[in-house]
Design a protein around this motif. Structure first.
Motif, PDB file in Angstrom:
ATOM      1  N   ALA A 104      -0.976  -4.453  -3.308  1.00  0.00           N
ATOM      2  CA  ALA A 104      -0.525  -3.290  -3.520  1.00  0.00           C
ATOM      3  C   ALA A 104      -0.715  -2.202  -2.319  1.00  0.00           C
ATOM      4  O   ALA A 104       0.415  -1.373  -2.042  1.00  0.00           O
ATOM      5  CB  ALA A 104      -0.987  -2.510  -4.481  1.00  0.00           C
ATOM      6  N   THR A 105      -1.740  -2.474  -1.734  1.00  0.00           N
ATOM      7  CA  THR A 105      -2.088  -1.790  -0.334  1.00  0.00           C
ATOM      8  C   THR A 105      -1.162  -2.222   0.625  1.00  0.00           C
ATOM      9  O   THR A 105      -0.579  -1.293   1.248  1.00  0.00           O
ATOM     10  CB  THR A 105      -3.482  -1.974  -0.048  1.00  0.00           C
ATOM     11  OG1 THR A 105      -4.234  -1.667  -1.099  1.00  0.00           O
ATOM     12  CG2 THR A 105      -3.824  -0.953   1.111  1.00  0.00           C
ATOM     13  N   GLY A 106      -0.755  -3.594   1.014  1.00  0.00           N
ATOM     14  CA  GLY A 106       0.080  -3.751   2.126  1.00  0.00           C
ATOM     15  C   GLY A 106       1.656  -3.549   1.596  1.00  0.00           C
ATOM     16  O   GLY A 106       2.127  -2.886   2.462  1.00  0.00           O
ATOM     17  N   GLU A 119      -2.117  12.713   1.975  1.00  0.00           N
ATOM     18  CA  GLU A 119      -3.018  13.027   0.802  1.00  0.00           C
ATOM     19  C   GLU A 119      -4.037  11.870   0.984  1.00  0.00           C
ATOM     20  O   GLU A 119      -5.294  12.172   0.701  1.00  0.00           O
ATOM     21  CB  GLU A 119      -2.214  12.653  -0.376  1.00  0.00           C
ATOM     22  CG  GLU A 119      -3.003  12.900  -1.541  1.00  0.00           C
ATOM     23  CD  GLU A 119      -2.100  12.514  -2.907  1.00  0.00           C
ATOM     24  OE1 GLU A 119      -2.800  12.316  -3.928  1.00  0.00           O
ATOM     25  OE2 GLU A 119      -0.970  12.282  -2.858  1.00  0.00           O
ATOM     26  N   VAL A 120      -3.808  10.709   1.444  1.00  0.00           N
ATOM     27  CA  VAL A 120      -4.772   9.748   1.278  1.00  0.00           C
ATOM     28  C   VAL A 120      -5.909  10.023   2.463  1.00  0.00           C
ATOM     29  O   VAL A 120      -7.236   9.829   2.241  1.00  0.00           O
ATOM     30  CB  VAL A 120      -4.221   8.355   1.909  1.00  0.00           C
ATOM     31  CG1 VAL A 120      -5.430   7.270   2.047  1.00  0.00           C
ATOM     32  CG2 VAL A 120      -3.267   7.661   0.817  1.00  0.00           C
ATOM     33  N   GLY A 121      -5.679  10.771   3.561  1.00  0.00           N
ATOM     34  CA  GLY A 121      -6.500  11.011   4.583  1.00  0.00           C
ATOM     35  C   GLY A 121      -7.452  12.192   4.106  1.00  0.00           C
ATOM     36  O   GLY A 121      -8.508  12.184   4.183  1.00  0.00           O
ATOM     37  N   GLU A 122      -6.876  12.990   3.202  1.00  0.00           N
ATOM     38  CA  GLU A 122      -7.617  13.968   2.446  1.00  0.00           C
ATOM     39  C   GLU A 122      -8.790  13.653   1.795  1.00  0.00           C
ATOM     40  O   GLU A 122      -9.972  14.013   1.661  1.00  0.00           O
ATOM     41  CB  GLU A 122      -6.849  15.152   1.884  1.00  0.00           C
ATOM     42  CG  GLU A 122      -5.920  16.020   2.593  1.00  0.00           C
ATOM     43  CD  GLU A 122      -4.944  16.619   1.816  1.00  0.00           C
ATOM     44  OE1 GLU A 122      -4.798  16.713   0.551  1.00  0.00           O
ATOM     45  OE2 GLU A 122      -3.982  17.533   2.286  1.00  0.00           O
ATOM     46  N   ILE A 193      -8.904   0.850   5.766  1.00  0.00           N
ATOM     47  CA  ILE A 193      -7.629   0.737   5.283  1.00  0.00           C
ATOM     48  C   ILE A 193      -6.520   1.942   5.405  1.00  0.00           C
ATOM     49  O   ILE A 193      -5.493   1.722   5.733  1.00  0.00           O
ATOM     50  CB  ILE A 193      -7.802   0.992   3.494  1.00  0.00           C
ATOM     51  CG1 ILE A 193      -8.530  -0.074   2.920  1.00  0.00           C
ATOM     52  CG2 ILE A 193      -6.555   1.268   2.819  1.00  0.00           C
ATOM     53  CD1 ILE A 193      -9.111  -0.067   1.385  1.00  0.00           C
ATOM     54  N   TYR A 194      -7.256   3.033   5.593  1.00  0.00           N
ATOM     55  CA  TYR A 194      -6.420   4.346   6.160  1.00  0.00           C
ATOM     56  C   TYR A 194      -5.793   3.991   7.313  1.00  0.00           C
ATOM     57  O   TYR A 194      -4.596   4.297   7.832  1.00  0.00           O
ATOM     58  CB  TYR A 194      -7.204   5.617   6.274  1.00  0.00           C
ATOM     59  CG  TYR A 194      -6.371   6.672   6.538  1.00  0.00           C
ATOM     60  CD1 TYR A 194      -5.390   7.511   6.001  1.00  0.00           C
ATOM     61  CD2 TYR A 194      -6.910   7.191   8.074  1.00  0.00           C
ATOM     62  CE1 TYR A 194      -4.865   8.505   6.547  1.00  0.00           C
ATOM     63  CE2 TYR A 194      -6.146   8.104   8.667  1.00  0.00           C
ATOM     64  CZ  TYR A 194      -5.253   8.911   7.552  1.00  0.00           C
ATOM     65  OH  TYR A 194      -4.402   9.799   8.358  1.00  0.00           O
ATOM     66  N   GLU A 195      -6.709   3.557   8.250  1.00  0.00           N
ATOM     67  CA  GLU A 195      -6.095   3.189   9.696  1.00  0.00           C
ATOM     68  C   GLU A 195      -4.917   2.224   9.806  1.00  0.00           C
ATOM     69  O   GLU A 195      -3.851   2.420  10.646  1.00  0.00           O
ATOM     70  CB  GLU A 195      -7.003   2.530  10.649  1.00  0.00           C
ATOM     71  CG  GLU A 195      -8.456   3.747  11.047  1.00  0.00           C
ATOM     72  CD  GLU A 195      -7.763   5.002  11.810  1.00  0.00           C
ATOM     73  OE1 GLU A 195      -6.526   4.777  12.622  1.00  0.00           O
ATOM     74  OE2 GLU A 195      -7.944   5.905  11.684  1.00  0.00           O
ATOM     75  N   ALA A 196      -4.996   1.290   8.725  1.00  0.00           N
ATOM     76  CA  ALA A 196      -3.734   0.073   8.712  1.00  0.00           C
ATOM     77  C   ALA A 196      -2.589   0.851   7.991  1.00  0.00           C
ATOM     78  O   ALA A 196      -1.417   0.598   8.314  1.00  0.00           O
ATOM     79  CB  ALA A 196      -4.398  -0.890   7.593  1.00  0.00           C
ATOM     80  N   ARG A 200       1.155   1.547   9.509  1.00  0.00           N
ATOM     81  CA  ARG A 200       2.100   1.049   8.887  1.00  0.00           C
ATOM     82  C   ARG A 200       2.068  -0.502   8.984  1.00  0.00           C
ATOM     83  O   ARG A 200       3.152  -1.287   8.987  1.00  0.00           O
ATOM     84  CB  ARG A 200       3.610   1.625   9.157  1.00  0.00           C
ATOM     85  CG  ARG A 200       3.988   2.646   8.494  1.00  0.00           C
ATOM     86  CD  ARG A 200       3.371   4.010   8.828  1.00  0.00           C
ATOM     87  NE  ARG A 200       4.222   5.051   8.022  1.00  0.00           N
ATOM     88  CZ  ARG A 200       3.877   6.384   8.165  1.00  0.00           C
ATOM     89  NH1 ARG A 200       2.680   6.696   8.944  1.00  0.00           N
ATOM     90  NH2 ARG A 200       4.369   7.468   7.493  1.00  0.00           N
ATOM     91  N   ASP A 201       1.118  -1.018   9.064  1.00  0.00           N
ATOM     92  CA  ASP A 201       0.992  -2.470   9.300  1.00  0.00           C
ATOM     93  C   ASP A 201       0.427  -3.088   7.699  1.00  0.00           C
ATOM     94  O   ASP A 201      -0.795  -3.151   7.385  1.00  0.00           O
ATOM     95  CB  ASP A 201      -0.224  -2.652  10.061  1.00  0.00           C
ATOM     96  CG  ASP A 201      -0.294  -4.234  10.633  1.00  0.00           C
ATOM     97  OD1 ASP A 201      -0.141  -4.985   9.637  1.00  0.00           O
ATOM     98  OD2 ASP A 201      -0.829  -4.398  11.778  1.00  0.00           O
ATOM     99  N   ALA A 202       1.372  -3.776   7.232  1.00  0.00           N
ATOM    100  CA  ALA A 202       1.181  -4.322   5.912  1.00  0.00           C
ATOM    101  C   ALA A 202       0.159  -5.362   5.832  1.00  0.00           C
ATOM    102  O   ALA A 202      -0.626  -5.442   4.818  1.00  0.00           O
ATOM    103  CB  ALA A 202       2.477  -4.744   5.329  1.00  0.00           C
ATOM    104  N   THR A 203       0.095  -6.331   6.820  1.00  0.00           N
ATOM    105  CA  THR A 203      -0.820  -7.534   6.822  1.00  0.00           C
ATOM    106  C   THR A 203      -2.084  -6.996   6.966  1.00  0.00           C
ATOM    107  O   THR A 203      -2.999  -7.130   6.166  1.00  0.00           O
ATOM    108  CB  THR A 203      -0.325  -8.378   8.072  1.00  0.00           C
ATOM    109  OG1 THR A 203       0.862  -8.904   7.647  1.00  0.00           O
ATOM    110  CG2 THR A 203      -1.113  -9.638   7.921  1.00  0.00           C
TER     111      THR A 203
END
Length: 232
Positions: A104-106, A119-122, A193-196, A200-203
C-alpha cells in the motif's frame, strides 16, 4: 440452509443483479416475501441480519433501503472483529499487516498528491514533537499510516488496514514502554518512509515500510518466544 439464510441469499442476489441498486427502497414486506418465495418471519430476520451487516437501512416511517454499499460502510465492523480476536492471534495480525502495508505504501508513492504529502509530513512532525510521550507518539503514528494508505485512493484497502491497525496500536504502545530507544527508532523509520514518498519512489517506499513493519514483528516474535520459554 435455514429459511432465514435462504431469504438473505435471495435479497443479496437482487442487490448483486442490480434489481435493488444502492439507495433503492425495498418493496413492502408482503410483496417482497411473495417475490422471494419465503414467509414473512424469515424475511424479517433476514432484513435484521442485513441491517446489522450495513447492507440495509431501516428508516422509521419511510421503509427499508439498500445502503450505499461503500467499502468503508460494509467493512467498518472489521475493527471490532479484530479487537475480539484472542491474544494468541496477535502475531497473525502483524503478519497480515506486513503483507498489506508495504504494498500500500509503494502504491501511495505513485499516487500521493502534494496536499496529501503535506499531511503525512505534519503527522511526522507531530511524532517528532511527541517522541517522549509514547501514547501520543503512537496516535500520530497511526494517523501517519492512515494518511499514507488514504493516498492510494483505495477505500477497501484503507478500511482493511484501519481495522488491523486498531489492534496493533496497543502492542506498539507496549513496545515503546518496555524497549529502550524505541521511540527514536520509530521516528527514524517513519522519516525513511516519508522521504521515499517525497521522492515518489514506489520501490523505496515499499522497502521502507517493510523494514518498519518487520522491525515490530521481529520484536514481537522475540517477546513471545521469551514468554513461551519461561512458561515451558
Amino acid at each position: 440452509m435455514s429459511l432465514t439464510d435462504e431469504a438473505i441469499l435471495r435479497i443479496r442476489r437482487l442487490i448483486q443483479s442490480g434489481e435493488l441498486p444502492p439507495g433503492s427502497r425495498l418493496p413492502p414486506e408482503p410483496q417482497l416475501a411473495a417475490q422471494l418465495g419465503v414467509s414473512r418471519n424469515p424475511l424479517r430476520e433476514a432484513v435484521k441480519a442485513l441491517v446489522v451487516a450495513r447492507v440495509l437501512d431501516v428508516r422509521r416511517g419511510d421503509g427499508t433501503y439498500v445502503t450505499s454499499l461503500e467499502p468503508r460502510l460494509l467493512l467498518e465492523g472489521l475493527g471490532l472483529a479484530v479487537e475480539l480476536l484472542q491474544d494468541d492471534t496477535l502475531l497473525e495480525i502483524v503478519e497480515v499487516r506486513r503483507l498489506f502495508e508495504p504494498v500500500a505504501t509503494g502504491l501511495a508513492a505513485t499516487r500521493i498528491t502534494d496536499e496529501q504529502l503535506a499531511e503525512v509530513g505534519e503527522h511526522l512532525e507531530a511524532m517528532r514533537a511527541a517522541s517522549d510521550d509514547i501514547e501520543k507518539l503512537n496516535r500520530f503514528d497511526a494517523a501517519f499510516h492512515r494518511a499514507v494508505v488514504s493516498a492510494t485512493g483505495n477505500e477497501t484497502l484503507s478500511t482493511l488496514l484501519d481495522g488491523i491497525s486498531s489492534r496493533t496500536l496497543r502492542m506498539r504502545v507496549w513496545r515503546g514502554t518496555v524497549e529502550a530507544n524505541a521511540s527514536h527508532k520509530t521516528v527514524a523509520e517513519h522519516e525513511a518512509i516519508y522521504e521515499a514518498l517525497l521522492a515518489r519512489d514506489a520501490t523505496l517506499a515499499q522497502a521502507a515500510a517493510l523494514i518498519h513493519v518487520s522491525t515490530t514483528e521481529t520484536w514481537l516474535r522475540s517477546v513471545l518466544g521469551h514468554v513461551d520459554g519461561e512458561e515451558g
